[in-house]
Scaffold this motif. Sequence first.
Motif, short mmCIF file in Angstrom:
data_model
loop_
_atom_site.label_atom_id
_atom_site.label_comp_id
_atom_site.label_asym_id
_atom_site.label_seq_id
_atom_site.Cartn_x
_atom_site.Cartn_y
_atom_site.Cartn_z
N LEU A 41 0.82 -1.21 0.00
CA LEU A 41 0.00 0.00 0.00
C LEU A 41 0.86 1.26 0.00
N SER A 42 2.05 1.18 0.57
CA SER A 42 2.95 2.35 0.56
C SER A 42 3.33 2.72 -0.87
N GLN A 43 3.54 1.71 -1.71
CA GLN A 43 3.85 1.98 -3.12
C GLN A 43 2.67 2.66 -3.81
N ILE A 44 1.47 2.21 -3.51
CA ILE A 44 0.27 2.80 -4.11
C ILE A 44 0.12 4.24 -3.64
N ALA A 45 0.35 4.48 -2.34
CA ALA A 45 0.23 5.84 -1.80
C ALA A 45 1.24 6.78 -2.46
N ALA A 46 2.48 6.30 -2.64
CA ALA A 46 3.51 7.13 -3.27
C ALA A 46 3.15 7.42 -4.72
N ALA A 47 2.64 6.41 -5.43
CA ALA A 47 2.25 6.60 -6.83
C ALA A 47 1.06 7.55 -6.94
N TYR A 48 0.13 7.46 -6.00
CA TYR A 48 -1.04 8.35 -6.01
C TYR A 48 -0.61 9.79 -5.76
N THR A 49 0.32 9.98 -4.83
CA THR A 49 0.84 11.33 -4.56
C THR A 49 1.54 11.90 -5.80
N ALA A 50 2.34 11.06 -6.45
CA ALA A 50 3.04 11.50 -7.66
C ALA A 50 2.05 11.86 -8.77
N TRP A 51 0.98 11.08 -8.88
CA TRP A 51 -0.04 11.34 -9.91
C TRP A 51 -0.78 12.65 -9.66
N THR A 52 -1.19 12.86 -8.41
CA THR A 52 -1.91 14.10 -8.09
C THR A 52 -0.99 15.31 -8.24
N GLN A 53 0.28 15.16 -7.84
CA GLN A 53 1.23 16.27 -7.98
C GLN A 53 1.47 16.59 -9.46
N ALA A 54 1.58 15.54 -10.27
CA ALA A 54 1.77 15.75 -11.71
C ALA A 54 0.57 16.46 -12.32
N GLY A 55 -0.63 16.11 -11.83
CA GLY A 55 -1.84 16.78 -12.31
C GLY A 55 -1.88 18.25 -11.91
N PRO A 76 3.67 19.93 -22.88
CA PRO A 76 3.77 18.57 -23.43
C PRO A 76 4.53 17.60 -22.53
N SER A 77 5.66 18.05 -21.97
CA SER A 77 6.44 17.15 -21.10
C SER A 77 5.68 16.86 -19.81
N LEU A 78 4.95 17.85 -19.30
CA LEU A 78 4.15 17.62 -18.09
C LEU A 78 2.99 16.67 -18.37
N GLU A 79 2.44 16.75 -19.58
CA GLU A 79 1.37 15.81 -19.95
C GLU A 79 1.91 14.38 -20.02
N GLU A 80 3.11 14.23 -20.57
CA GLU A 80 3.73 12.90 -20.63
C GLU A 80 4.02 12.37 -19.23
N GLY A 81 4.50 13.27 -18.35
CA GLY A 81 4.80 12.87 -16.98
C GLY A 81 3.56 12.43 -16.24
N ARG A 82 2.46 13.14 -16.45
CA ARG A 82 1.21 12.77 -15.77
C ARG A 82 0.68 11.45 -16.32
N ALA A 83 0.79 11.25 -17.63
CA ALA A 83 0.33 9.99 -18.23
C ALA A 83 1.14 8.81 -17.69
N ALA A 84 2.45 9.01 -17.54
CA ALA A 84 3.30 7.94 -17.01
C ALA A 84 2.94 7.65 -15.55
N ALA A 85 2.69 8.71 -14.77
CA ALA A 85 2.31 8.53 -13.37
C ALA A 85 0.97 7.82 -13.26
N GLU A 86 0.06 8.13 -14.18
CA GLU A 86 -1.26 7.49 -14.19
C GLU A 86 -1.14 6.01 -14.52
N GLU A 87 -0.31 5.69 -15.49
CA GLU A 87 -0.12 4.29 -15.88
C GLU A 87 0.51 3.48 -14.75
N LYS A 88 1.49 4.07 -14.08
CA LYS A 88 2.13 3.37 -12.96
C LYS A 88 1.13 3.09 -11.85
N LEU A 89 0.31 4.09 -11.52
CA LEU A 89 -0.69 3.91 -10.48
C LEU A 89 -1.71 2.86 -10.90
#
Length: 358
Positions: A41-55, A76-89
């Motif tokens: 769950l810690s991994q999920i929490a970290a990924a969720y934080t990264a996704w929300t921050q990217a958004g 464009p680079s921020l959009e790619e970063g958010r998409a990558a964070a979303e996929e990881k989550l």
Amino acid sequence: MFESVQGLLAELEQLQEQLADPAIHADAGRAKRVNRRYAELSQIAAAYTAWTQAGDDLEAARELAKEDPAFAEEVPSLEEGRAAAEEKLRRLLIPRDPDDGRDVILEIKGGTGGEEAALFAADLLRMYLRYADSKGWKTELLEQDQTDLGGYTNVQVAVKGSSTDPAQGVWAHLKYEGGVHRVQRVPVTESQGRIQTSTAGVLVFPEVDEPEEIHIDPNELRIDVFRSSGPGGQSVNTTDSAVRITHIPTGIVVSMQNEKSQIQNREAGMRVLRARLLARQQEELAAAEADARHSQIRGMDRSERIRTYNFPENRIADHRSDYKAYNLDQVMNGALEPVVQSLIQMDEQERLAALGGE
């Protein structure tokens, strides 16, 4: 999107409170299970934080770009970063096999091919031991029936990991090894250089964390003792130290003679019996749930020919993931990770597809 995360974050807080209580560490099995879930769950929490921050970063850049075109270049680079964070989550939210963090008991049996099959079983054991060493896992030889030429008709080894991350667990990596392994090569016993096809069977069982996890009624056990023997049947012990345990309700039989002590052989036998009973329970549950936990059923199939080791071509081929490489010499020395990863990725894709159909 990702509405389920809030419930997982709440569970993570509860686990933090449990781990802060000294009482939980008095129960080693429970503490181990809680730590596994906490790591997941810690991994999920970290990924969720990264996704929300990217958004948030993307939204801020878009707002600023309305006033300053320089910020538009970052979008464009921020959009790619958010998409990558979303996929990881999204991938982390795929339900895991609950046994991924468990240790395992690995059993290798010589199959079709006589002495050559036994020698291949020995080669597989060496491969797994070296692979375990590369992963930092500990191994313990529980039982072995060795032939005169150094092969094995049967060998059992316990493999133990140290990571609390289920994705790095021993079962998460070795559960795919169960099945029939086929070898094509010129046997050492072949004088005319002809290639022979032989097989060895591998069985993988998730090991029980604590004995209490699987209830075994002592009245349902038949325990026989006998003298252990070595290659060729010669006696290696003058006392009745070998142990055969029969679980009467299921008919499961476990024999142990590796240790010189009857007590040690009995303890090892009970470890294997508990693991086999746990696997049996899980297979019955999986069958009842049809397609649920599909990957585990595949991984524990005892009859499916899963892999071919072709020595003349230095080729290894896995028949489930269609993985093929010409580095068999390296694989037999423990470089098994690329093969395992191909199966993990295949399993992940299947689970993703299953989620998409729900």
